[in-house]
Design a protein around this motif. Structure first.
Motif, mmCIF file in Angstrom:
data_model
loop_
_atom_site.group_PDB
_atom_site.id
_atom_site.type_symbol
_atom_site.label_atom_id
_atom_site.label_comp_id
_atom_site.label_asym_id
_atom_site.label_seq_id
_atom_site.Cartn_x
_atom_site.Cartn_y
_atom_site.Cartn_z
ATOM 1 N N GLY A 39 -13.041 38.724 -68.341
ATOM 2 C CA GLY A 39 -13.752 37.532 -67.731
ATOM 3 C C GLY A 39 -12.678 36.493 -67.503
ATOM 4 O O GLY A 39 -13.467 35.437 -66.900
ATOM 5 N N ILE A 40 -11.589 36.569 -67.703
ATOM 6 C CA ILE A 40 -10.743 35.653 -67.044
ATOM 7 C C ILE A 40 -10.568 35.617 -65.601
ATOM 8 O O ILE A 40 -10.392 36.740 -65.115
ATOM 9 N N GLN A 41 -10.909 34.634 -64.728
ATOM 10 C CA GLN A 41 -11.026 34.599 -63.450
ATOM 11 C C GLN A 41 -9.673 34.037 -62.608
ATOM 12 O O GLN A 41 -9.305 34.395 -61.691
ATOM 13 N N HIS A 42 -9.284 33.066 -63.465
ATOM 14 C CA HIS A 42 -7.690 32.736 -63.000
ATOM 15 C C HIS A 42 -7.132 32.002 -64.452
ATOM 16 O O HIS A 42 -7.609 31.522 -65.211
ATOM 17 N N MET A 43 -5.893 32.332 -64.193
ATOM 18 C CA MET A 43 -4.942 31.799 -65.273
ATOM 19 C C MET A 43 -3.768 31.281 -64.750
ATOM 20 O O MET A 43 -2.870 31.988 -63.936
ATOM 21 N N LYS A 44 -3.065 30.497 -65.202
ATOM 22 C CA LYS A 44 -1.771 29.881 -64.819
ATOM 23 C C LYS A 44 -1.026 29.361 -66.136
ATOM 24 O O LYS A 44 -1.904 28.820 -67.012
ATOM 25 N N ILE A 45 0.216 29.584 -65.995
ATOM 26 C CA ILE A 45 1.172 29.326 -67.191
ATOM 27 C C ILE A 45 2.065 28.227 -66.624
ATOM 28 O O ILE A 45 2.715 28.586 -65.682
ATOM 29 N N TYR A 46 2.413 26.992 -67.319
ATOM 30 C CA TYR A 46 3.378 26.184 -66.839
ATOM 31 C C TYR A 46 4.299 26.098 -67.990
ATOM 32 O O TYR A 46 4.089 26.244 -69.272
ATOM 33 N N ARG A 47 5.547 25.684 -67.720
ATOM 34 C CA ARG A 47 6.486 25.284 -68.812
ATOM 35 C C ARG A 47 7.211 24.056 -68.562
ATOM 36 O O ARG A 47 7.588 23.623 -67.340
ATOM 37 N N THR A 48 7.585 23.248 -69.559
ATOM 38 C CA THR A 48 8.312 22.334 -69.590
ATOM 39 C C THR A 48 9.302 22.413 -70.655
ATOM 40 O O THR A 48 8.597 22.443 -71.762
ATOM 41 N N GLY A 49 10.668 22.478 -70.548
ATOM 42 C CA GLY A 49 11.577 22.590 -71.701
ATOM 43 C C GLY A 49 11.210 24.152 -72.196
ATOM 44 O O GLY A 49 11.063 25.103 -71.654
ATOM 45 N N ASN A 50 10.681 24.175 -73.544
ATOM 46 C CA ASN A 50 10.378 25.213 -74.031
ATOM 47 C C ASN A 50 8.889 25.238 -74.487
ATOM 48 O O ASN A 50 8.277 26.127 -75.165
ATOM 49 N N ARG A 51 8.279 24.234 -74.012
ATOM 50 C CA ARG A 51 6.602 24.135 -74.411
ATOM 51 C C ARG A 51 5.937 24.964 -73.063
ATOM 52 O O ARG A 51 6.319 24.688 -71.843
ATOM 53 N N LEU A 52 5.081 25.688 -73.290
ATOM 54 C CA LEU A 52 4.247 26.139 -72.494
ATOM 55 C C LEU A 52 2.803 25.801 -72.466
ATOM 56 O O LEU A 52 2.242 25.346 -73.592
ATOM 57 N N PHE A 53 2.020 25.729 -71.386
ATOM 58 C CA PHE A 53 0.858 25.567 -71.056
ATOM 59 C C PHE A 53 0.032 26.349 -70.539
ATOM 60 O O PHE A 53 0.412 26.759 -69.326
ATOM 61 N N MET A 54 -1.247 26.716 -70.826
ATOM 62 C CA MET A 54 -1.818 27.977 -70.051
ATOM 63 C C MET A 54 -3.325 27.107 -69.572
ATOM 64 O O MET A 54 -3.916 26.659 -70.430
ATOM 65 N N GLN A 55 -3.619 27.489 -68.394
ATOM 66 C CA GLN A 55 -4.926 26.868 -68.152
ATOM 67 C C GLN A 55 -5.655 28.214 -67.547
ATOM 68 O O GLN A 55 -4.946 29.130 -66.873
ATOM 69 N N MET A 56 -6.863 28.454 -68.197
ATOM 70 C CA MET A 56 -7.678 29.562 -67.804
ATOM 71 C C MET A 56 -8.917 29.293 -67.267
ATOM 72 O O MET A 56 -9.443 28.481 -68.060
ATOM 73 N N THR A 57 -9.616 29.814 -66.293
ATOM 74 C CA THR A 57 -10.862 29.592 -66.012
ATOM 75 C C THR A 57 -11.709 30.787 -66.120
ATOM 76 O O THR A 57 -11.053 32.059 -65.782
ATOM 77 N N VAL A 58 -12.716 30.839 -67.024
ATOM 78 C CA VAL A 58 -13.321 32.129 -67.344
ATOM 79 C C VAL A 58 -14.647 32.117 -66.777
ATOM 80 O O VAL A 58 -15.316 31.046 -66.701
#
Length: 111
Positions: A39-58
């Motif tokens: 049911g995940i419609q959009h997913m993006k993963i971003y990185r800065t240094g070794n930190r990851l940020f994921m955005q999910m639209t469901v």
């Protein structure tokens, strides 16, 4: 639709980070299918240094519990997650074995 934000750290090793990004430029088709099927419609993963940020639209039918149950019974997802753990490390304060941590929204601007 609902949007979630999650965070995770990678091991702070440039070689491992490069390998992790290479895997994500060529994600296994079974992983893409499991993401879409949940049911995940959009997913993006971003990185800065070794930190990851994921955005999910469901979609309305998505739940983290259903996704976890489906993942636990999918051998390719289990294989992928075990492989990715080579590159990932838990955030401070994470429960044992916990990877991606749900982030709390603290600001929103609607234009």
């Amino acid at each position: 639709m609902k949007t979630y934000a999650l965070a995770l750290d990678l091991k702070n090793d440039p070689v491992l980070i490069k390998e992790y990004e290479a895997y994500h430029k060529n994600i296994w088709p079974e992983i893409v299918a499991s993401i879409k099927d949940s049911g995940i419609q959009h997913m993006k993963i971003y990185r800065t240094g070794n930190r990851l940020f994921m955005q999910m639209t469901v979609g309305e039918d998505f739940s983290f519990e259903k996704k976890a149950a489906a993942d636990d019974s999918n051998p390719k997802v289990i294989e992928w997650e075990e492989l990715m753990w080579k590159y990932q490390q838990a955030l401070p304060g994470a429960a044992p074995g916990e990877k991606w941590i749900l982030m709390e929204e603290i600001f929103s601007l609607e234009a």
